[in-house]
Design a protein around this motif. Structure first.
Motif, PDB file in Angstrom:
ATOM      1  N   LEU A   4     -14.194  20.534 -11.768  1.00  0.00           N
ATOM      2  CA  LEU A   4     -14.164  20.568 -10.315  1.00  0.00           C
ATOM      3  C   LEU A   4     -15.551  20.955  -9.855  1.00  0.00           C
ATOM      4  N   GLY A   5     -16.087  20.188  -8.942  1.00  0.00           N
ATOM      5  CA  GLY A   5     -17.387  20.505  -8.367  1.00  0.00           C
ATOM      6  C   GLY A   5     -17.297  20.472  -6.854  1.00  0.00           C
ATOM      7  N   MET A   6     -18.248  21.099  -6.204  1.00  0.00           N
ATOM      8  CA  MET A   6     -18.319  21.097  -4.744  1.00  0.00           C
ATOM      9  C   MET A   6     -19.763  20.893  -4.336  1.00  0.00           C
ATOM     10  N   PHE A   7     -19.954  20.323  -3.150  1.00  0.00           N
ATOM     11  CA  PHE A   7     -21.298  20.234  -2.608  1.00  0.00           C
ATOM     12  C   PHE A   7     -21.247  20.170  -1.097  1.00  0.00           C
ATOM     13  N   ALA A   8     -22.382  20.457  -0.515  1.00  0.00           N
ATOM     14  CA  ALA A   8     -22.585  20.304   0.926  1.00  0.00           C
ATOM     15  C   ALA A   8     -23.961  19.687   1.088  1.00  0.00           C
ATOM     16  N   MET A  53     -22.858  14.006 -10.623  1.00  0.00           N
ATOM     17  CA  MET A  53     -21.935  14.995 -11.195  1.00  0.00           C
ATOM     18  C   MET A  53     -21.162  14.383 -12.353  1.00  0.00           C
ATOM     19  N   GLY A  54     -20.675  13.145 -12.165  1.00  0.00           N
ATOM     20  CA  GLY A  54     -19.958  12.465 -13.241  1.00  0.00           C
ATOM     21  C   GLY A  54     -20.828  12.295 -14.471  1.00  0.00           C
ATOM     22  N   SER A  55     -22.085  11.970 -14.249  1.00  0.00           N
ATOM     23  CA  SER A  55     -23.020  11.806 -15.356  1.00  0.00           C
ATOM     24  C   SER A  55     -23.210  13.126 -16.114  1.00  0.00           C
ATOM     25  N   ILE A  56     -23.348  14.204 -15.371  1.00  0.00           N
ATOM     26  CA  ILE A  56     -23.495  15.529 -15.990  1.00  0.00           C
ATOM     27  C   ILE A  56     -22.252  15.883 -16.796  1.00  0.00           C
ATOM     28  N   TRP A  57     -21.094  15.477 -16.296  1.00  0.00           N
ATOM     29  CA  TRP A  57     -19.834  15.772 -16.977  1.00  0.00           C
ATOM     30  C   TRP A  57     -19.544  14.812 -18.126  1.00  0.00           C
ATOM     31  N   LYS A  75     -13.293   2.464  -7.778  1.00  0.00           N
ATOM     32  CA  LYS A  75     -12.799   2.232  -9.138  1.00  0.00           C
ATOM     33  C   LYS A  75     -13.666   2.967 -10.153  1.00  0.00           C
ATOM     34  N   TYR A  76     -13.690   4.276 -10.027  1.00  0.00           N
ATOM     35  CA  TYR A  76     -14.395   5.092 -10.994  1.00  0.00           C
ATOM     36  C   TYR A  76     -13.538   6.303 -11.291  1.00  0.00           C
ATOM     37  N   GLN A  77     -13.863   6.991 -12.366  1.00  0.00           N
ATOM     38  CA  GLN A  77     -13.055   8.132 -12.775  1.00  0.00           C
ATOM     39  C   GLN A  77     -13.239   9.298 -11.814  1.00  0.00           C
ATOM     40  N   GLY A  78     -12.137   9.918 -11.456  1.00  0.00           N
ATOM     41  CA  GLY A  78     -12.172  11.084 -10.593  1.00  0.00           C
ATOM     42  C   GLY A  78     -12.149  10.715  -9.120  1.00  0.00           C
ATOM     43  N   SER A 128     -12.786  15.547 -11.632  1.00  0.00           N
ATOM     44  CA  SER A 128     -13.195  14.585 -12.655  1.00  0.00           C
ATOM     45  C   SER A 128     -12.055  13.993 -13.467  1.00  0.00           C
ATOM     46  N   HIS A 129     -10.871  14.539 -13.369  1.00  0.00           N
ATOM     47  CA  HIS A 129      -9.780  14.128 -14.257  1.00  0.00           C
ATOM     48  C   HIS A 129      -9.515  12.620 -14.168  1.00  0.00           C
ATOM     49  N   PRO A 130      -9.304  11.965 -15.329  1.00  0.00           N
ATOM     50  CA  PRO A 130      -9.083  10.509 -15.332  1.00  0.00           C
ATOM     51  C   PRO A 130      -7.862  10.076 -14.520  1.00  0.00           C
ATOM     52  N   GLN A 131      -6.883  10.953 -14.376  1.00  0.00           N
ATOM     53  CA  GLN A 131      -5.683  10.595 -13.624  1.00  0.00           C
ATOM     54  C   GLN A 131      -5.764  10.960 -12.147  1.00  0.00           C
TER      55      GLN A 131
END
Length: 137
Positions: A4-8, A53-57, A75-78, A128-131
Motif C-alpha cells: 500500500l502506498g500513498m502520495f500527494a 511505485m509498481g516498478s519499485i514493488w 489494465k495493470y496490476q493494482g 498493489s495486490h493482483p486481485q
C-alpha cells in the motif's frame, strides 16, 4: 506480496493567480486552457507516480499491451483510488491522508469543504495486490 502506498502532488501552484490575470486581460480561452492543462498534468503525473511505485514493488507491465490498454483502460496490476471518487466516496478520508503525508509542506492545503487548494492536486492510495480491481456496482 501486497503493498500500500500513498502520495500527494500538485501541478497547480500559481495557476489560479495566472488564470485570474489572463481573465482580467480578457483572455478567457488562455485562462481556461491554463487551468485545464494544470488539471490534466496532475492526473498524468499521478499515473506516472503509480507506475513508478509498481516498478519499485517489482510489478512489471505487460509489454504486449498498448498504452491505451495499459493506462487508459486500467489494465495493470493494482489500483489507485482517491477520496471523493465513486470507488472511495468518503471525502473525509482526505484528513487522514493529510495527517500522514503532510502535503501542506509542498503547498497543498485542505479547505473546509475538504477540497484541495491548489485545485490541480491529487492525493491517492495505491494498492498493489493482483486481485485489486475497480468494479461497477
Amino acid at each position: 506480496n501486497d503493498f500500500l502506498g500513498m502520495f500527494a502532488l500538485t501541478t497547480g501552484r500559481g495557476v489560479k493567480e495566472q488564470a485570474e490575470i489572463l481573465r482580467s486581460k480578457g483572455e478567457y480561452l488562455k485562462s481556461f486552457l491554463l487551468q485545464i492543462l494544470a488539471l490534466e498534468l496532475a492526473e498524468a503525473f499521478a499515473e506516472k507516480i503509480h507506475e513508478k511505485m509498481g516498478s519499485i514493488w517489482g510489478i512489471t507491465e505487460n509489454p504486449d499491451l498498448k498504452l491505451v490498454d495499459n493506462k487508459l483502460k486500467g489494465k495493470y496490476q493494482g489500483i489507485r483510488v482517491s477520496p471523493g471518487y465513486p470507488i472511495c466516496p468518503q471525502l473525509e478520508d482526505q484528513r487522514k491522508i493529510f495527517k500522514l503525508l503532510r502535503p501542506e509542506e509542498v503547498g497543498i492545503a485542505l479547505t473546509e469543504s475538504l477540497m484541495m487548494d491548489p485545485e490541480a492536486s491529487v492525493t491517492a492510495l495505491v494498492f498493489s495486490h493482483p486481485q485489486a480491481k475497480v468494479f461497477k456496482v
